[in-house]
Design a protein around this motif. Sequence first.
Motif, PDB file in Angstrom:
ATOM      1  N   ASP A  51       1.100  -1.099  -0.309  1.00 12.01           N
ATOM      2  CA  ASP A  51       0.198   0.023   0.170  1.00 12.01           C
ATOM      3  C   ASP A  51       0.535   1.000  -0.026  1.00 12.01           C
ATOM      4  OD1 ASP A  51      -2.621   1.233   0.737  1.00 12.01           O
ATOM      5  OD2 ASP A  51      -1.169   2.085   2.135  1.00 12.01           O
ATOM      6  N   ASN A  52       0.631   2.103  -1.017  1.00 11.10           N
ATOM      7  CA  ASN A  52       1.299   3.356  -1.241  1.00 11.10           C
ATOM      8  C   ASN A  52       1.755   4.221   0.094  1.00 11.10           C
ATOM      9  OD1 ASN A  52      -0.659   4.980  -0.971  1.00 11.10           O
ATOM     10  ND2 ASN A  52      -0.581   4.988  -4.039  1.00 11.10           N
ATOM     11  N   ASP A  73      -0.806   8.601 -11.323  1.00  7.67           N
ATOM     12  CA  ASP A  73      -1.346   8.080 -11.756  1.00  7.67           C
ATOM     13  C   ASP A  73      -2.179   7.309 -11.542  1.00  7.67           C
ATOM     14  OD1 ASP A  73      -3.609   8.138 -14.054  1.00  7.67           O
ATOM     15  OD2 ASP A  73      -1.707   6.515 -14.887  1.00  7.67           O
ATOM     16  N   TYR A  85      -7.683  -3.491 -10.929  1.00  7.90           N
ATOM     17  CA  TYR A  85      -7.545  -3.048  -9.187  1.00  7.90           C
ATOM     18  C   TYR A  85      -9.374  -2.242  -9.519  1.00  7.90           C
ATOM     19  CZ  TYR A  85      -6.541   1.619 -12.761  1.00  7.90           C
ATOM     20  OH  TYR A  85      -6.181   2.341 -13.516  1.00  7.90           O
ATOM     21  N   LYS A 311      -0.104   4.136 -19.653  1.00  8.61           N
ATOM     22  CA  LYS A 311       0.047   5.926 -19.649  1.00  8.61           C
ATOM     23  C   LYS A 311       1.709   5.331 -21.035  1.00  8.61           C
ATOM     24  CE  LYS A 311      -2.198   8.653 -17.330  1.00  8.61           C
ATOM     25  NZ  LYS A 311      -3.193   7.432 -17.478  1.00  8.61           N
ATOM     26  N   SER A 337       1.080  -0.475 -14.142  1.00  9.02           N
ATOM     27  CA  SER A 337       2.404  -1.609 -15.574  1.00  9.02           C
ATOM     28  C   SER A 337       3.422  -1.319 -15.354  1.00  9.02           C
ATOM     29  CB  SER A 337       1.399  -1.330 -16.717  1.00  9.02           C
ATOM     30  OG  SER A 337       1.624  -0.435 -17.266  1.00  9.02           O
ATOM     31  N   THR A 339       5.084   1.827 -16.314  1.00  8.53           N
ATOM     32  CA  THR A 339       5.866   3.386 -17.362  1.00  8.53           C
ATOM     33  C   THR A 339       6.578   3.631 -16.431  1.00  8.53           C
ATOM     34  OG1 THR A 339       3.749   2.778 -18.494  1.00  8.53           O
ATOM     35  CG2 THR A 339       4.955   3.913 -19.117  1.00  8.53           C
ATOM     36  N   GLU A 355       3.550  -0.588  -6.097  1.00 12.04           N
ATOM     37  CA  GLU A 355       1.933  -0.822  -6.448  1.00 12.04           C
ATOM     38  C   GLU A 355       2.025  -1.672  -5.739  1.00 12.04           C
ATOM     39  OE1 GLU A 355       0.494  -0.226  -8.737  1.00 12.04           O
ATOM     40  OE2 GLU A 355      -0.980  -1.683  -8.205  1.00 12.04           O
ATOM     41  N   HIS A 359      -0.270  -7.205 -10.209  1.00 10.84           N
ATOM     42  CA  HIS A 359       0.192  -6.808 -11.429  1.00 10.84           C
ATOM     43  C   HIS A 359       1.965  -6.911 -11.282  1.00 10.84           C
ATOM     44  CE1 HIS A 359      -2.469  -3.761 -10.151  1.00 10.84           C
ATOM     45  NE2 HIS A 359      -1.896  -3.052 -10.637  1.00 10.84           N
TER      46      HIS A 359
HETATM   47  C1  LIG Z   1      -4.443   4.045 -13.370  1.00 12.29           C
HETATM   48  S1  LIG Z   1      -2.780   2.672 -12.292  1.00 12.29           S
HETATM   49  C2  LIG Z   1      -1.554   3.331 -12.920  1.00 12.29           C
HETATM   50  C3  LIG Z   1      -1.094   3.181 -14.501  1.00 12.29           C
HETATM   51  C4  LIG Z   1       0.568   3.387 -14.559  1.00 12.29           C
HETATM   52  N1  LIG Z   1       0.624   4.509 -14.790  1.00 12.29           N
HETATM   53  C5  LIG Z   1       0.981   2.668 -16.172  1.00 12.29           C
HETATM   54  O1  LIG Z   1       1.658   3.044 -16.939  1.00 12.29           O
HETATM   55  O2  LIG Z   1       0.466   1.827 -16.215  1.00 12.29           O
HETATM   56  C6  LIG Z   1      -3.158   3.103 -10.880  1.00 12.29           C
HETATM   57  C7  LIG Z   1      -3.047   2.481  -9.982  1.00 12.29           C
HETATM   58  O3  LIG Z   1      -2.355   2.151  -9.189  1.00 12.29           O
HETATM   59  C8  LIG Z   1      -2.683   1.544  -7.927  1.00 12.29           C
HETATM   60  N2  LIG Z   1      -3.054   0.957  -6.686  1.00 12.29           N
HETATM   61  C9  LIG Z   1      -3.776   2.088  -6.173  1.00 12.29           C
HETATM   62  N3  LIG Z   1      -4.254   2.165  -4.681  1.00 12.29           N
HETATM   63  C10 LIG Z   1      -3.267   1.991  -4.644  1.00 12.29           C
HETATM   64  C11 LIG Z   1      -2.447   1.882  -2.994  1.00 12.29           C
HETATM   65  N4  LIG Z   1      -2.979   1.991  -2.440  1.00 12.29           N
HETATM   66  N5  LIG Z   1      -1.671   1.812  -3.557  1.00 12.29           N
HETATM   67  C12 LIG Z   1      -0.850   0.858  -3.772  1.00 12.29           C
HETATM   68  N6  LIG Z   1      -1.168   1.292  -5.359  1.00 12.29           N
HETATM   69  C13 LIG Z   1      -2.075   1.462  -5.576  1.00 12.29           C
HETATM   70  C14 LIG Z   1      -3.747   0.154  -8.882  1.00 12.29           C
HETATM   71  O4  LIG Z   1      -3.921  -1.087  -8.123  1.00 12.29           O
HETATM   72  C15 LIG Z   1      -3.191   0.552 -10.193  1.00 12.29           C
HETATM   73  O5  LIG Z   1      -2.304  -0.257 -10.526  1.00 12.29           O
END
Ligand SMILES: C[S@@+](CC[C@H](N)C(=O)[O-])C[C@H]1O[C@@H](n2cnc3c(N)ncnc32)[C@H](O)[C@@H]1O
Length: 386
Positions: A51-52, A73, A85, A311, A337, A339, A355, A359
């Motif tokens: 978790d972030n 993002d 997600y 992205k 993913s 990026t 992440e 994935h």
């Molecule tokens: C919109 S995607 C990001 C896509 C990325 N910019 C790319 O180019 O692939 C958002 C990501 O945030 C992750 N996420 C959501 N909540 C999170 C958290 N609390 N901690 C870590 N990652 C989280 C999701 O699993 C998802 O993979």
Amino acid sequence: MKNQKLELTWIGKDKRPKLEARILLEDAAKSYHAPTRSEQAIFDNRLIFGDNLLALKALEQEFAGRVKCVFIDPPYNTGSAFAHYDDGLEHSIWLALMRDCLELIKRLLADDGSLWITIDDNEVHYLKVLCDEVFGRGNFVANVVWQKRTSPDNRLRLGNAHDHILVYGKQPLIHQKFNQLEIGEARKKDFKNPDNDPRGAWASTDFTGMTGHATASQFYKITAPNGKKHPPPEGRCWAISELTFEKLLQENRVWFGKDGNSRSRLKRFLSEMEGQNAWFWWGNDEVAHNQEAKKEINALFGAKNPFDTPKPERLMKRILELATNPGDLVLDSFAGSGTTGAVAHKMGRCWIMVELGEHCYTHIIPRLHKVIDGTDQGGISKVVNW
Ligand SMILES: C[S@@+](CC[C@H](N)C(=O)[O-])C[C@H]1O[C@@H](n2cnc3c(N)ncnc32)[C@H](O)[C@@H]1O
């Protein structure tokens, strides 16, 4: 009322979960690096599974004040359920999570660092106010408009074509420290050499200004080669003093049009420009669109195992070009993913990614292996000579 602090409120705003400090444990079996150290190679990047909020808290001790660029993002909170997600939190819960995340990010940013957040119309206006609260309105840099689509959405009479990229600095006027962009081929075509100037191709620029802070030295008449006298246009002044103008005229840096009779403009030589400034509009011809991002992901993982919301690498390249230099540290705490890490790696920047989803293992790790091995020749690889 003056200096009154305006804040966004939501139910439960004051309920703050206490974040226990965690220790990051390295899984040595998953560490991976190129067999030999090339000039560009950076060996000390980190991918954190978890978790972030907890991860950012854990990074604080080592990295507070050291991150040059944070790109996030986050889930846009559109109500969608993607394969990897969910993207539909209750609005106030989303705001609380973003607030906590922004506060931690601010502590990690270097004094000359910047934060870039992609988001769409669902939450952008709330997020802007929230960022103002955490970073201070004076540290708002821009709301960049990124043209993410190639054509209108047929399902909608009025369809969205862009995402927002909110940009904040830890200090005011951070944009003064951003790098210029390389001058693209399309822009170079604007430079011509109709008078065979030995300094090469040039483009003419207007040099009139607003009169608000003008001094008397900015209101003079310019005599064109054929004798016609030109005062500044109605309601405007010249942006440079008469003395400076005379100097530029002697150096053959003033253009009066092909007939030698037009209002003067200054010649700006391509050979003297180090780069070009960016503006708030990022068209998909320059920084790609979602379809290009999808193609990049399919090339990496195959169409059967895609990631829904990547992205494009060119978008990330633009951000890192502006906000960082080789060797700088880049952080993405919603890595998806991967990026950001892939692009940072190819551009010789250090990176940390976080992440939460599986994935992290199924997409990010294999993607970064391919980058490190040099077998990922998609995205920006060829342009940056990776
Ligand atoms: C919109 S995607 C990001 C896509 C990325 N910019 C790319 O180019 O692939 C958002 C990501 O945030 C992750 N996420 C959501 N909540 C999170 C958290 N609390 N901690 C870590 N990652 C989280 C999701 O699993 C998802 O993979």
